[in-house]
Design a protein around this motif. Structure first.
Motif, short mmCIF file in Angstrom:
data_model
loop_
_atom_site.label_atom_id
_atom_site.label_comp_id
_atom_site.label_asym_id
_atom_site.label_seq_id
_atom_site.Cartn_x
_atom_site.Cartn_y
_atom_site.Cartn_z
N ARG A 10 0.84 -1.19 0.00
CA ARG A 10 0.00 0.00 0.00
C ARG A 10 0.87 1.24 0.00
NH1 ARG A 10 -5.33 -0.78 2.03
NH2 ARG A 10 -5.73 -2.94 2.69
N VAL A 15 -4.19 0.64 -2.31
CA VAL A 15 -3.57 -0.68 -2.53
C VAL A 15 -2.96 -0.69 -3.93
CG1 VAL A 15 -3.95 -3.15 -2.71
CG2 VAL A 15 -5.23 -1.82 -1.02
N ASP A 18 -1.88 -6.40 -4.77
CA ASP A 18 -2.81 -7.16 -3.93
C ASP A 18 -2.53 -8.66 -4.08
OD1 ASP A 18 -4.92 -7.88 -2.31
OD2 ASP A 18 -6.40 -7.72 -3.93
N GLN A 222 -3.53 -3.85 -9.78
CA GLN A 222 -3.02 -4.36 -8.51
C GLN A 222 -2.42 -5.76 -8.61
OE1 GLN A 222 -6.47 -4.07 -5.98
NE2 GLN A 222 -6.33 -1.84 -5.82
#
Length: 630
Positions: A10, A15, A18, A222
């Motif tokens: 993060r 974010v 992930d 992400q």
């Protein structure tokens, strides 16, 4: 190896990665790509230990030495050579140990320090540092100049050289090509191909990535995906993936049809000239990756010019430079026609920017004439264009000021809503139009300059390194827009992909002249290597007379094969003798306890190592001469 297992990262509340998993193996060369803000620099921070994973497991060898280019501007009066040499931190530490040992009169410590310095490459450290500096475009007479005497871009080149000087197992490079001309870029590619450690590089130069990487890590949504190929291979695979996504199929087909239209048009126009064929190949690549281009978040186009004077301009017996005492280019002659696509090539410092600035009217010719066609409208993107933006002003204020100054003459609207709509085409929407430019990224500033340039409806585009701060997607958008542009383009760039896709011909600026270049970019890269060697050879001091044990190599006629063979045998005999003495000294250092003898052996070891290095170089020269005799 470097291993990420279910890692999340993060930045504040955002974010960026992930639960990603990926492995980088020792010795791999990896390109890290993704849109601006996707998390590339954050991943670098993780590798550097500046940031820790929020969840998951990240591991890498604890003993690995990491090198990176410091991003701050160096402020120091030490010489360029000393500044780069200090990048070898182990060598600097050993030098300090030797100084302390000598101050203390500790013979054993002195001996060990000499031995360690020899292992660390003390004998050729300065030549290695200077080779890096010269390779990145500096002149021999600048090697001892203070770092503070150079401009910002050149100081960042010294930071790059300093990072390359540092012994490393992992080399992290974040946009290393931003401050480089094409000649320095070619040299850097060759250096990185020889690098033995693990390389991870962030770059928006696709040909650079193709040249130096064999693995691509792509950050998107992400997620971090590994592709076992260079950037072009990744691009092809991703295009296939996107084409299979039916949700965007209709939008893609419309954009692809638009791309196909200009690709077909320009491929049909292309002659059999080598330069034009290079452009055809670049357009064929666009055809292959059309789904990727169609998926890009940013596209734009130049409006049709109000008129197209032909010729655009004519240059006759002109001299360009900065005064009678600083003439850079002489006897320049040439004609620029409507619709031409000209790439301006030339090694660093040869006068490319001087040439473009004079055409752009920012400086007058010193002699001769530059005659403009009636109705010529120049759009000029200067290297320093980002620096002249007003940091405290907003994009809307910049465009409003331009509209008030030029709008009436161009017939362009100055209504605020029209200007907001125009800015929106370049991704300046909502609150961004009221954001101070000084708080924006380099890429956003460059996009604003392009926005203002396109608004002016030029018929001649003069672009001096327009891609320095543009990401890959924006570079592709620029290539498409330039190919559709109905006017004339004159382009200076170290981005070879852009040059290949846009330019049909090249002009070479070098040795005080501007001439057509009969070749493509591959020929030009070879020319650059030969030119760099010529400059180095001219600047090199005369070689000292070698020791009498090995006769000097004479490259002119009259030497027989037997003479060279005899000298080669002498060199080999001396090498064996020195290698034996070196081995004996190393054994002595490990077994002797007498401090005085250790100090004496250490100094002799350093001397023998240096002499052996010289004899090995002479042996190589003699071997080469013998091969040439046949």
């Amino acid at each position: 190896m470097i291993n990420l297992k279910e890692v999340s990262l993060r930045r504040g509340a955002k974010v960026l990665l992930d639960r990603v998993s990926v492995t980088i193996n020792p010795g791999e060369s990896v390109g890290l790509v993704g849109r601006n803000g996707a998390g590339k620099s954050t991943l670098f921070a993780l590798l550097l230990g500046q940031l820790h994973e929020d969840s998951g497991e990240f591991t890498m060898p604890a003993q690995w030495r990491i090198a990176q280019v410091e991003q701050h501007m160096p402020e120091t009066s030490e010489s360029a050579t000393d500044f780069v040499l200090a990048g070898d931190t182990r060598l600097m530490s050993l030098r300090e140990e030797l100084t302390r040992a000598e101050t203390d009169g500790d013979g054993m410590a002195i001996a060990h320090a000499h031995s360690d310095l020899a292992d660390a490459g003390e004998h050729d450290a300065v030549p290695r540092a200077q080779s890096l500096i010269l390779g990145l475009g500096f002149k021999p007479h600048e090697l001892d100049n203070p770092v503070d005497s150079f401009s910002g871009g050149w100081r960042m080149r010294l930071q790059l050289a300093r990072a390359l000087m540092s012994p490393s197992d992992l080399l992290l490079l974040d946009e290393p090509t931003n401050h480089l001309d094409l000649d320095a870029l070619v040299w850097l590619e060759a250096w990185l191909k020889r690098y033995q450690g693990t390389l991870v590089v962030i770059s928006h130069d696709r040909e650079f990535l193709d040249a130096v990487t064999k693995v691509t890590l792509h950050i998107e949504n992400q997620k971090l995906t590994r592709y076992g190929s260079n950037y072009s291979g990744f691009e092809t695979l991703r295009a296939q993936q996107i084409a299979l996504q039916s949700a965007t199929f209709a939008k893609q087909q419309e954009k692809i049809a638009h791309l196909q239209k200009f690709i077909d048009r320009f491929k049909a126009k292309a002659s059999k000239a080598k330069q034009a064929q290079s452009r055809v190949k670049a357009l064929e690549r666009m055809e292959k990756i059309a789904p990727v281009l169609a998926d890009a978040e940013f596209t734009f186009e130049f409006k049709e010019p109000a008129n197209l004077p032909n010729p655009m301009l004519a240059i006759s017996d002109a001299s360009f430079g900065y005064g009678e005492d600083a003439v850079i280019l002489r006897d320049v002659n040439g004609t620029v026609l409507a619709g031409q696509r000209i790439g301006i090539l030339g090694a660093n410092g040869q006068g490319k920017s001087t040439f473009v600035k004079t055409i752009a009217r920012t400086m007058p010719p010193l002699a001769g004439t530059v005659t403009e066609g009636k109705g010529l409208a120049i759009g000029y993107f200067a290297q320093q264009e980002l620096d002249v933006l007003r940091p405290q002003d907003t994009p809307l204020e910049h465009l409003t000021r331009l509209a008030r100054e030029l709008g009436p003459a161009l017939g362009q609207s100055a209504r605020e809503q029209d200007l907001r709509n125009w800015l929106g085409q370049f991704l300046f929407t909502g609150d961004m139009v009221q954001q101070a430019v000084g708080s924006m990224s380099g890429g956003e500033k460059a996009r604003l300059v392009l926005c203002m340039l396109v608004w002016q409806r030029p018929n001649l585009l003069l672009l001096d390194e327009p891609t320095n701060h543009l990401d890959l997607a924006t570079r592709e958008a620029l290539a498409v827009a330039l190919n559709e542009f109905e006017g004339t383009v004159m382009l200076v760039s170290h981005d070879r992909a852009l040059l290949r896709s846009v330019c049909d011909e090249f002009w070479l600026v070098g040795r005080g002249a501007v001439k057509p270049f009969d070749g493509d970019l591959d020929d030009y890269q070879q020319y650059l290597l030969e030119e760099a060697k010529r400059i180095r050879d001219e600047a090199a001091p005369p070689k000292p007379t070698p020791a009498p044990t090995v006769a000097p190599v004479v490259k002119k006629g009259g030497r027989s094969k037997s003479t060279v063979r005899r000298e080669l045998d002498q060199a080999e005999a001396l090498m064996h003798k020195l290698e034996g003495e070196k081995s004996s000294l190393e054994t002595s250092l490990s077994s002797t306890v007498d401090a005085g003898k250790i100090a004496e052996a250490g100094k002799r070891l350093q001397s023998v190592t240096e002499e052996l290095h010289k004899v090995e170089e002479r042996w190589l020269e003699l071997t080469h001469e013998l091969d040439n005799i046949g």
